[in-house]
Design a protein around this motif. Structure first.
Motif, PDB file in Angstrom:
ATOM      1  N   LYS A 139      61.137  67.302  33.170  1.00  0.00           N
ATOM      2  CA  LYS A 139      60.491  67.377  31.862  1.00  0.00           C
ATOM      3  C   LYS A 139      59.051  67.876  32.005  1.00  0.00           C
ATOM      4  CE  LYS A 139      63.878  65.262  29.546  1.00  0.00           C
ATOM      5  NZ  LYS A 139      64.591  65.828  28.387  1.00  0.00           N
ATOM      6  N   THR A 140      58.634  68.707  31.088  1.00  0.00           N
ATOM      7  CA  THR A 140      57.237  69.163  30.966  1.00  0.00           C
ATOM      8  C   THR A 140      56.605  69.488  32.322  1.00  0.00           C
ATOM      9  OG1 THR A 140      56.405  66.859  30.970  1.00  0.00           O
ATOM     10  CG2 THR A 140      56.875  67.886  28.827  1.00  0.00           C
ATOM     11  N   LEU A 141      57.222  70.408  33.047  1.00  0.00           N
ATOM     12  CA  LEU A 141      56.678  70.839  34.334  1.00  0.00           C
ATOM     13  C   LEU A 141      55.688  71.982  34.127  1.00  0.00           C
ATOM     14  CD1 LEU A 141      59.901  70.930  36.554  1.00  0.00           C
ATOM     15  CD2 LEU A 141      58.269  69.059  36.283  1.00  0.00           C
ATOM     16  N   HIS A 142      54.550  71.904  34.805  1.00  0.00           N
ATOM     17  CA  HIS A 142      53.554  72.976  34.766  1.00  0.00           C
ATOM     18  C   HIS A 142      53.225  73.392  36.199  1.00  0.00           C
ATOM     19  CE1 HIS A 142      52.958  71.220  30.735  1.00  0.00           C
ATOM     20  NE2 HIS A 142      52.612  72.446  30.393  1.00  0.00           N
ATOM     21  N   VAL A 143      53.213  74.695  36.446  1.00  0.00           N
ATOM     22  CA  VAL A 143      52.931  75.219  37.780  1.00  0.00           C
ATOM     23  C   VAL A 143      51.631  76.019  37.737  1.00  0.00           C
ATOM     24  CG1 VAL A 143      54.373  77.256  37.358  1.00  0.00           C
ATOM     25  CG2 VAL A 143      53.849  76.582  39.710  1.00  0.00           C
ATOM     26  N   PHE A 144      50.841  75.897  38.795  1.00  0.00           N
ATOM     27  CA  PHE A 144      49.585  76.638  38.886  1.00  0.00           C
ATOM     28  C   PHE A 144      49.242  76.837  40.360  1.00  0.00           C
ATOM     29  CE2 PHE A 144      48.737  72.150  38.643  1.00  0.00           C
ATOM     30  CZ  PHE A 144      47.719  71.906  39.547  1.00  0.00           C
ATOM     31  N   THR A 145      48.257  77.687  40.618  1.00  0.00           N
ATOM     32  CA  THR A 145      47.857  78.012  41.986  1.00  0.00           C
ATOM     33  C   THR A 145      46.422  77.575  42.219  1.00  0.00           C
ATOM     34  OG1 THR A 145      49.314  79.945  41.947  1.00  0.00           O
ATOM     35  CG2 THR A 145      47.670  79.862  43.697  1.00  0.00           C
ATOM     36  N   THR A 146      46.166  77.061  43.423  1.00  0.00           N
ATOM     37  CA  THR A 146      44.809  76.649  43.778  1.00  0.00           C
ATOM     38  C   THR A 146      44.393  77.300  45.096  1.00  0.00           C
ATOM     39  OG1 THR A 146      45.486  74.688  45.051  1.00  0.00           O
ATOM     40  CG2 THR A 146      45.163  74.409  42.671  1.00  0.00           C
ATOM     41  N   TYR A 147      43.088  77.396  45.263  1.00  0.00           N
ATOM     42  CA  TYR A 147      42.501  77.828  46.532  1.00  0.00           C
ATOM     43  C   TYR A 147      41.323  76.911  46.821  1.00  0.00           C
ATOM     44  CZ  TYR A 147      39.933  80.545  49.983  1.00  0.00           C
ATOM     45  OH  TYR A 147      39.263  80.932  51.123  1.00  0.00           O
ATOM     46  N   ARG A 148      41.343  76.294  47.980  1.00  0.00           N
ATOM     47  CA  ARG A 148      40.304  75.319  48.344  1.00  0.00           C
ATOM     48  C   ARG A 148      40.163  74.241  47.263  1.00  0.00           C
ATOM     49  NH1 ARG A 148      37.023  76.910  52.910  1.00  0.00           N
ATOM     50  NH2 ARG A 148      38.304  78.463  53.993  1.00  0.00           N
ATOM     51  N   GLU A 149      41.324  73.786  46.755  1.00  0.00           N
ATOM     52  CA  GLU A 149      41.400  72.711  45.761  1.00  0.00           C
ATOM     53  C   GLU A 149      40.870  73.104  44.382  1.00  0.00           C
ATOM     54  OE1 GLU A 149      43.053  69.976  46.291  1.00  0.00           O
ATOM     55  OE2 GLU A 149      43.429  70.578  48.362  1.00  0.00           O
ATOM     56  N   GLU A 150      40.580  74.377  44.160  1.00  0.00           N
ATOM     57  CA  GLU A 150      40.137  74.817  42.839  1.00  0.00           C
ATOM     58  C   GLU A 150      41.237  75.651  42.180  1.00  0.00           C
ATOM     59  OE1 GLU A 150      36.432  76.108  41.662  1.00  0.00           O
ATOM     60  OE2 GLU A 150      35.282  75.172  43.277  1.00  0.00           O
ATOM     61  N   PRO A 151      41.622  75.329  40.932  1.00  0.00           N
ATOM     62  CA  PRO A 151      42.639  76.134  40.234  1.00  0.00           C
ATOM     63  C   PRO A 151      42.150  77.567  40.034  1.00  0.00           C
ATOM     64  CG  PRO A 151      42.262  74.033  39.112  1.00  0.00           C
ATOM     65  CD  PRO A 151      41.166  74.182  40.128  1.00  0.00           C
ATOM     66  N   ILE A 152      43.029  78.528  40.326  1.00  0.00           N
ATOM     67  CA  ILE A 152      42.659  79.931  40.145  1.00  0.00           C
ATOM     68  C   ILE A 152      43.664  80.662  39.251  1.00  0.00           C
ATOM     69  CG2 ILE A 152      41.301  80.150  42.251  1.00  0.00           C
ATOM     70  CD1 ILE A 152      43.749  81.272  43.657  1.00  0.00           C
ATOM     71  N   THR A 153      44.624  79.927  38.678  1.00  0.00           N
ATOM     72  CA  THR A 153      45.518  80.497  37.668  1.00  0.00           C
ATOM     73  C   THR A 153      45.642  79.519  36.511  1.00  0.00           C
ATOM     74  OG1 THR A 153      47.555  79.556  38.587  1.00  0.00           O
ATOM     75  CG2 THR A 153      46.882  81.735  39.396  1.00  0.00           C
ATOM     76  N   VAL A 154      46.066  80.043  35.380  1.00  0.00           N
ATOM     77  CA  VAL A 154      46.327  79.209  34.204  1.00  0.00           C
ATOM     78  C   VAL A 154      47.682  78.522  34.390  1.00  0.00           C
ATOM     79  CG1 VAL A 154      46.685  79.223  31.711  1.00  0.00           C
ATOM     80  CG2 VAL A 154      44.997  80.758  32.743  1.00  0.00           C
ATOM     81  N   PRO A 155      47.802  77.219  34.099  1.00  0.00           N
ATOM     82  CA  PRO A 155      49.098  76.537  34.235  1.00  0.00           C
ATOM     83  C   PRO A 155      50.174  77.196  33.375  1.00  0.00           C
ATOM     84  CG  PRO A 155      47.329  74.943  33.960  1.00  0.00           C
ATOM     85  CD  PRO A 155      46.729  76.289  33.700  1.00  0.00           C
ATOM     86  N   VAL A 156      51.357  77.339  33.954  1.00  0.00           N
ATOM     87  CA  VAL A 156      52.509  77.927  33.267  1.00  0.00           C
ATOM     88  C   VAL A 156      53.588  76.857  33.146  1.00  0.00           C
ATOM     89  CG1 VAL A 156      54.333  79.663  33.384  1.00  0.00           C
ATOM     90  CG2 VAL A 156      52.003  80.248  34.088  1.00  0.00           C
ATOM     91  N   GLU A 157      54.147  76.692  31.950  1.00  0.00           N
ATOM     92  CA  GLU A 157      55.184  75.680  31.741  1.00  0.00           C
ATOM     93  C   GLU A 157      56.537  76.206  32.204  1.00  0.00           C
ATOM     94  OE1 GLU A 157      56.949  72.689  28.264  1.00  0.00           O
ATOM     95  OE2 GLU A 157      55.309  74.081  27.828  1.00  0.00           O
ATOM     96  N   LEU A 158      57.243  75.398  33.001  1.00  0.00           N
ATOM     97  CA  LEU A 158      58.575  75.748  33.471  1.00  0.00           C
ATOM     98  C   LEU A 158      59.621  75.212  32.499  1.00  0.00           C
ATOM     99  CD1 LEU A 158      58.235  74.902  37.282  1.00  0.00           C
ATOM    100  CD2 LEU A 158      57.969  77.124  36.168  1.00  0.00           C
ATOM    101  N   PRO A 159      60.772  75.874  32.388  1.00  0.00           N
ATOM    102  CA  PRO A 159      61.827  75.389  31.492  1.00  0.00           C
ATOM    103  C   PRO A 159      62.315  74.005  31.922  1.00  0.00           C
ATOM    104  CG  PRO A 159      62.268  77.643  32.208  1.00  0.00           C
ATOM    105  CD  PRO A 159      61.135  77.147  33.045  1.00  0.00           C
ATOM    106  N   ALA A 160      62.489  73.114  30.960  1.00  0.00           N
ATOM    107  CA  ALA A 160      63.047  71.792  31.248  1.00  0.00           C
ATOM    108  C   ALA A 160      64.537  71.940  31.545  1.00  0.00           C
ATOM    109  CB  ALA A 160      62.829  70.861  30.063  1.00  0.00           C
ATOM    110  N   ILE A 161      65.006  71.292  32.614  1.00  0.00           N
ATOM    111  CA  ILE A 161      66.406  71.425  33.013  1.00  0.00           C
ATOM    112  C   ILE A 161      66.958  70.073  33.448  1.00  0.00           C
ATOM    113  CG2 ILE A 161      66.116  73.816  33.782  1.00  0.00           C
ATOM    114  CD1 ILE A 161      66.190  72.718  36.667  1.00  0.00           C
ATOM    115  N   TYR A 162      68.294  70.005  33.505  1.00  0.00           N
ATOM    116  CA  TYR A 162      68.970  68.862  34.111  1.00  0.00           C
ATOM    117  C   TYR A 162      69.586  69.329  35.419  1.00  0.00           C
ATOM    118  CZ  TYR A 162      72.490  65.365  35.204  1.00  0.00           C
ATOM    119  OH  TYR A 162      73.252  64.433  35.848  1.00  0.00           O
TER     120      TYR A 162
END
Length: 218
Positions: free
Chosen positions: A87-110
């Motif tokens: 449920k409500t999964l968001h993926v993002f990328t970090t470098y040296r613990e700092e976010p460098i992309t905007v979070p993207v929501e993944l499709p909810a699945i079973y």
């Protein structure tokens, strides 16, 4: 006649108290049964793997980073009797613990028993402000021939046993993405444009080193 009403009220209170006690006992019993089933099954947390990263561009402009990339992440449910709702999964990328992309929501699945699910989200960040030390560190890493990013997933999961579905649990996944110098001309899996000294752009070729296991906290 005046004594009839108090006696009637006493009987009514006794009946209400007995009904409430029965309901409470039943609720405790059901909760205990669910707990016993849950502990007996003891669901294991899902496994995550970073299978691929396709970096399309990275631009460094002090002190900000712009990049565009697509990742492929696989998840496996190791349980034989327990399903997983993501449920409500968001993926993002970090470098040296700092976010460098905007979070993207993944499709909810079973995800059923022993099933494998795959996501391939595209992530980007445009002129994401970072600390000066972060921009300097990335320049140094590029010069050294490698960059270590981390792909992270933040969300919630629920367990499903038969028709019973648990409450939500916090899920946090961290996947290391090591990019190494491919050597030669540009054309590898990664083409990066980084501002070099004097404001002149230099282009280097980096490739995703290898598929990686992810750490999973539930």
């Amino acid at each position: 006649m005046g004594k009839v009403k108090p006696h009637h009220d006493w009987i009514l209170r006794r009946c209400c108290g007995s009904i409430a006690a029965c309901i409470l006992t039943l609720a405790v019993l059901v909760g205990f049964i669910v707990l016993v089933i849950y502990l007996a099954i003891h669901p294991s947390k899902p496994s995550f793997y970073l299978q691929d990263v396709q970096l399309r561009s990275i631009d460094l402009s002090d002190p900000a980073i712009s990049l565009n990339l697509q990742v492929t992440i696989a998840s496996r449910n190791p349980n034989e009797r327990v399903g997983v709702y993501y449920k409500t999964l968001h993926v993002f990328t970090t470098y040296r613990e700092e976010p460098i992309t905007v979070p993207v929501e993944l499709p909810a699945i079973y995800q059923g028993h022993k099933d494998v699910s795959v996501w391939s989200p595209v992530m980007s960040g445009d002129q994401v402000p970072v600390g000066q030390y972060v921009a300097d560190a990335m320049k140094q890493d590029i010069s050294a021939g490698y960059v270590l990013l981390h792909v992270k997933i933040d969300g919630r999961v629920k367990w499903k046993v038969g028709s019973w579905v648990s409450g939500g649990y916090h899920l946090f996944v961290t996947c290391p993405a090591l990019l190494a110098n491919a050597g030669g001309n540009v054309g590898g899996a990664f083409a990066m444009s980084a501002a070099a000294g004097g404001g002149v752009n230099s282009t280097v070729s980096l490739k995703f080193a290898q598929a990686a296991d992810c750490t999973v906290d539930v």
